[in-house]
Design a protein around this motif. Structure first.
Motif, PDB file in Angstrom:
ATOM      1  N   PRO A 107     -42.501  59.869  19.160  1.00 16.55           N
ATOM      2  CA  PRO A 107     -43.101  58.414  18.708  1.00 16.55           C
ATOM      3  C   PRO A 107     -44.271  58.100  19.536  1.00 16.55           C
ATOM      4  CG  PRO A 107     -41.095  58.039  20.003  1.00 16.55           C
ATOM      5  CD  PRO A 107     -41.313  59.321  19.840  1.00 16.55           C
ATOM      6  N   PRO A 108     -45.248  57.414  18.953  1.00 16.35           N
ATOM      7  CA  PRO A 108     -46.431  57.300  19.975  1.00 16.35           C
ATOM      8  C   PRO A 108     -46.529  56.248  20.891  1.00 16.35           C
ATOM      9  CG  PRO A 108     -46.440  55.798  17.734  1.00 16.35           C
ATOM     10  CD  PRO A 108     -45.561  56.824  17.742  1.00 16.35           C
ATOM     11  N   PRO A 109     -47.180  56.728  21.977  1.00 17.06           N
ATOM     12  CA  PRO A 109     -47.007  55.847  23.269  1.00 17.06           C
ATOM     13  C   PRO A 109     -47.064  54.283  22.847  1.00 17.06           C
ATOM     14  CG  PRO A 109     -49.091  57.034  23.391  1.00 17.06           C
ATOM     15  CD  PRO A 109     -48.345  57.546  22.266  1.00 17.06           C
ATOM     16  N   LEU A 110     -46.477  53.224  23.307  1.00 13.22           N
ATOM     17  CA  LEU A 110     -46.854  51.968  22.968  1.00 13.22           C
ATOM     18  C   LEU A 110     -48.096  51.357  23.491  1.00 13.22           C
ATOM     19  CD1 LEU A 110     -43.210  50.408  24.015  1.00 13.22           C
ATOM     20  CD2 LEU A 110     -44.100  51.225  21.697  1.00 13.22           C
ATOM     21  N   PRO A 111     -48.719  50.831  22.767  1.00 20.13           N
ATOM     22  CA  PRO A 111     -50.296  50.566  23.191  1.00 20.13           C
ATOM     23  C   PRO A 111     -50.293  49.308  24.037  1.00 20.13           C
ATOM     24  CG  PRO A 111     -49.891  49.405  21.107  1.00 20.13           C
ATOM     25  CD  PRO A 111     -48.507  50.214  21.458  1.00 20.13           C
ATOM     26  N   ALA A 112     -51.057  49.048  25.103  1.00 16.18           N
ATOM     27  CA  ALA A 112     -51.490  48.053  25.978  1.00 16.18           C
ATOM     28  C   ALA A 112     -51.806  46.819  25.073  1.00 16.18           C
ATOM     29  CB  ALA A 112     -52.426  48.443  27.045  1.00 16.18           C
ATOM     30  N   SER A 113     -51.451  45.668  25.312  1.00 18.38           N
ATOM     31  CA  SER A 113     -51.707  44.470  24.596  1.00 18.38           C
ATOM     32  C   SER A 113     -52.278  43.533  25.478  1.00 18.38           C
ATOM     33  CB  SER A 113     -50.761  44.011  23.732  1.00 18.38           C
ATOM     34  OG  SER A 113     -51.179  42.787  23.096  1.00 18.38           O
ATOM     35  N   ALA A 114     -53.308  42.807  25.256  1.00 20.59           N
ATOM     36  CA  ALA A 114     -53.883  41.736  26.201  1.00 20.59           C
ATOM     37  C   ALA A 114     -52.839  40.442  25.955  1.00 20.59           C
ATOM     38  CB  ALA A 114     -55.319  41.210  25.697  1.00 20.59           C
ATOM     39  N   GLY A 115     -52.371  40.081  26.920  1.00 17.80           N
ATOM     40  CA  GLY A 115     -51.601  39.005  27.032  1.00 17.80           C
ATOM     41  C   GLY A 115     -50.126  39.237  26.888  1.00 17.80           C
ATOM     42  N   LEU A 116     -49.708  40.543  26.940  1.00 14.21           N
ATOM     43  CA  LEU A 116     -48.331  40.869  26.685  1.00 14.21           C
ATOM     44  C   LEU A 116     -48.001  42.345  27.530  1.00 14.21           C
ATOM     45  CD1 LEU A 116     -46.131  40.010  24.863  1.00 14.21           C
ATOM     46  CD2 LEU A 116     -46.625  41.955  23.311  1.00 14.21           C
ATOM     47  N   ASP A 117     -46.837  41.873  28.304  1.00  8.90           N
ATOM     48  CA  ASP A 117     -46.483  42.782  29.271  1.00  8.90           C
ATOM     49  C   ASP A 117     -45.308  43.750  28.693  1.00  8.90           C
ATOM     50  OD1 ASP A 117     -45.883  44.308  31.542  1.00  8.90           O
ATOM     51  OD2 ASP A 117     -44.549  42.852  32.427  1.00  8.90           O
ATOM     52  N   VAL A 118     -45.617  44.964  28.135  1.00  9.70           N
ATOM     53  CA  VAL A 118     -44.834  45.782  27.614  1.00  9.70           C
ATOM     54  C   VAL A 118     -44.228  47.048  28.346  1.00  9.70           C
ATOM     55  CG1 VAL A 118     -44.412  47.284  25.732  1.00  9.70           C
ATOM     56  CG2 VAL A 118     -45.898  45.326  25.357  1.00  9.70           C
ATOM     57  N   ALA A 119     -42.773  47.127  28.266  1.00 11.61           N
ATOM     58  CA  ALA A 119     -42.046  48.358  29.084  1.00 11.61           C
ATOM     59  C   ALA A 119     -41.224  49.083  28.136  1.00 11.61           C
ATOM     60  CB  ALA A 119     -41.700  48.010  30.416  1.00 11.61           C
ATOM     61  N   ALA A 134     -39.057  46.048  26.375  1.00 15.66           N
ATOM     62  CA  ALA A 134     -39.105  44.766  26.768  1.00 15.66           C
ATOM     63  C   ALA A 134     -40.447  44.264  26.726  1.00 15.66           C
ATOM     64  CB  ALA A 134     -38.663  44.561  28.373  1.00 15.66           C
ATOM     65  N   LEU A 135     -40.635  42.800  26.330  1.00 13.95           N
ATOM     66  CA  LEU A 135     -42.036  42.628  26.021  1.00 13.95           C
ATOM     67  C   LEU A 135     -41.967  40.885  26.660  1.00 13.95           C
ATOM     68  CD1 LEU A 135     -40.930  43.851  23.130  1.00 13.95           C
ATOM     69  CD2 LEU A 135     -43.313  44.000  22.815  1.00 13.95           C
ATOM     70  N   GLN A 136     -42.980  40.550  27.295  1.00 13.66           N
ATOM     71  CA  GLN A 136     -43.345  39.447  27.999  1.00 13.66           C
ATOM     72  C   GLN A 136     -44.678  38.959  28.103  1.00 13.66           C
ATOM     73  OE1 GLN A 136     -43.145  38.369  32.723  1.00 13.66           O
ATOM     74  NE2 GLN A 136     -41.232  38.851  32.052  1.00 13.66           N
ATOM     75  N   PRO A 137     -45.018  37.748  27.602  1.00 11.62           N
ATOM     76  CA  PRO A 137     -46.301  37.103  27.656  1.00 11.62           C
ATOM     77  C   PRO A 137     -46.521  37.097  29.139  1.00 11.62           C
ATOM     78  CG  PRO A 137     -44.938  35.861  26.218  1.00 11.62           C
ATOM     79  CD  PRO A 137     -43.881  36.765  26.872  1.00 11.62           C
TER      80      PRO A 137
END
Length: 447
Positions: A214-226, A440-443
């Protein structure tokens, strides 16, 4: 093929030499074949096999050797002259002119014993055509060789390469030499063909694994993803659990799922599902519709339900002006996502629907939630809840225990704590392992 009348690998076996010298020649020939078998049996990269081959011939039999070989990388060649270093960079294809000359000899599938003209432009042109634009041409000229022997390497009825050999003037190859070297070339062709097959299979497997990852999860402004992903069959590096996050930063589609099976077969199914979801999201961003369209694709493409059976959670995350996210979630037979509130409470998101790929007319519900900065959405596969310890499974109780006290913690801390808790629960020697994935995703608090 021309008999030059000179001595073979040490001496002509048909002359009236004493028994000791004849025995020495036989030992030299036996040493050549044994050394070739040993070095090629331990090598699975064509470029390295060529290097060892020419080294062996120059060290044990001749003054010059070059091997041109065809593999999935195209034509490549390596050569060496006694007293000089190897010529030919690993994995670098040979030139068009040399490739044409090699193919011409291979088309006849018979040895060619070339008598070389004296030091003239014609001699250089002949060698350049056979050896390519290479320092080997000048080095061979220094040997003042009277002839060059070209031996086709034929395996499974097809030409895979060309072995070119020469000795310095006064030590020219004889008919007896050629007969012996023809036999060596036949054995060499089989060994090199095995090397090519192994390398091609490894290349194909590597390409397949790369395509299935799977492609790496992208960085997203305003969202902390792990995220965390563990495959059950570590030797193949791919599995059936999958995570994907795509779309605009303010309107993202989240997918986490589990395709039936393990290893490459499951990874192929996971790849198909990820692709279908991305396509469906171009038609309708609502997660229930995305799952509906994906389910129809899987049902229609599969020869049997088992081939495409999968569970999944699909979500749409839309960022609001205040930094929070509106989250719409749909579930296809998957363990329920969890919302870990900033103050530490856990909310299990119950949004029901059947697994993907079974019922053509399946319908999927949806639920809407709000994630404030510091709240964390956690999705996971059954490799987490069904992780089996000595007595029971990890379960939702294990998740609740692992997440205790993590309200407001970064997504990376949440994923790390949960993954480590499962690993400790299983124990280092556990054989009962399944693919497992967590996201896990967190604003962001600062958003």
């Amino acid at each position: 093929m021309t008999d030059t009348g000179s001595r073979p690998l040490g001496a002509d076996l048909d002359t009236d030499l004493d028994a000791d010298l004849r025995a020495t020649v036989l030992l030299e020939r036996e040493a050549l074949q044994q050394h070739l078998g040993e070095v090629l049996g331990a090598v699975h990269r064509p470029a390295r096999a060529l290097e060892l081959t020419v080294d062996t011939f120059v060290d044990h039999a001749v003054d010059f050797a070059q091997v041109a070989l065809h593999s999935h990388q195209g034509w490549m060649s390596v050569g060496r002259t006694r007293g000089h270093d190897l010529v030919g960079e690993r994995d670098r294809p040979i030139g068009r002119r040399q490739a044409e000359a090699v193919r011409d000899v291979l088309s006849r599938q018979a040895p060619e014993h070339w008598l070389l003209p004296p030091e003239t432009p014609e001699r250089e042109a002949m060698l350049t055509q056979l050896l390519g634009e290479s320092p080997l041409v000048a080095q061979l000229a220094q040997l003042d060789a009277a002839s060059v022997l070209s031996l086709p390497l034929v395996a499974r009825g097809r030409g895979i390469g060309l072995l070119t050999l020469a000795r310095a003037r006064g030590r020219d190859l004889t008919a007896d030499d050629v007969l012996f070297l023809e036999d060596v070339a036949q054995r060499l062709a089989v060994a090199l063909d095995v090397t090519i097959v192994v390398a091609d299979n490894r290349h194909a497997a590597s390409t397949l694994r790369t395509a299935l990852l799977p492609p790496p999860l992208p960085a997203s402004a305003g969202l902390d993803v792990a995220s965390y992903n563990r495959v059950a069959q570590e030797e193949v590096t791919v599995g059936g659990d999958f995570i994907d996050l795509h779309g605009a930063e303010t309107d993202l589609t989240l997918l986490l799922g589990d395709a039936v099976g393990k290893g490459v077969g499951a990874a192929v199914a996971a790849k198909r599902i990820r692709t279908s979801v991305r396509t469906a999201a171009l038609v309708d961003r609502s997660p229930d519709r995305v799952l509906t369209l994906t389910n129809q694709v899987l049902v229609h493409e599969a020869e049997s339900p088992v081939e495409s059976f999968a569970t999944a959670v699909c979500g749409r995350l839309r960022r609001q002006d205040d930094g929070s996210f509106e989250v719409t979630l749909s579930n296809a037979g998957h363990p329920p996502p969890i919302i870990l509130r900033r103050e530490g409470t856990l909310e299990y998101v119950e949004s029901h629907g059947p697994a993907l790929g079974i019922f053509e007319d399946a319908e999927f519900g949806r639920s809407v939630h709000r994630l404030e900065p510091g709240d964390t959405l956690i999705c996971y596969t059954d490799g987490i809840t069904e992780a089996r310890g000595r007595i029971d499974m990890f379960g939702e109780d294990g998740i609740a225990t692992a997440l205790a006290g993590l309200g407001g913690a970064p997504s990376s801390a949440v994923v790390e704590r949960l993954a480590m808790s499962v690993s400790s629960f299983l124990g280092p020697d556990s054989l009962d392992r399944d693919d497992a994935a967590i996201v896990a995703l967190q604003p962001s608090v600062s958003a």
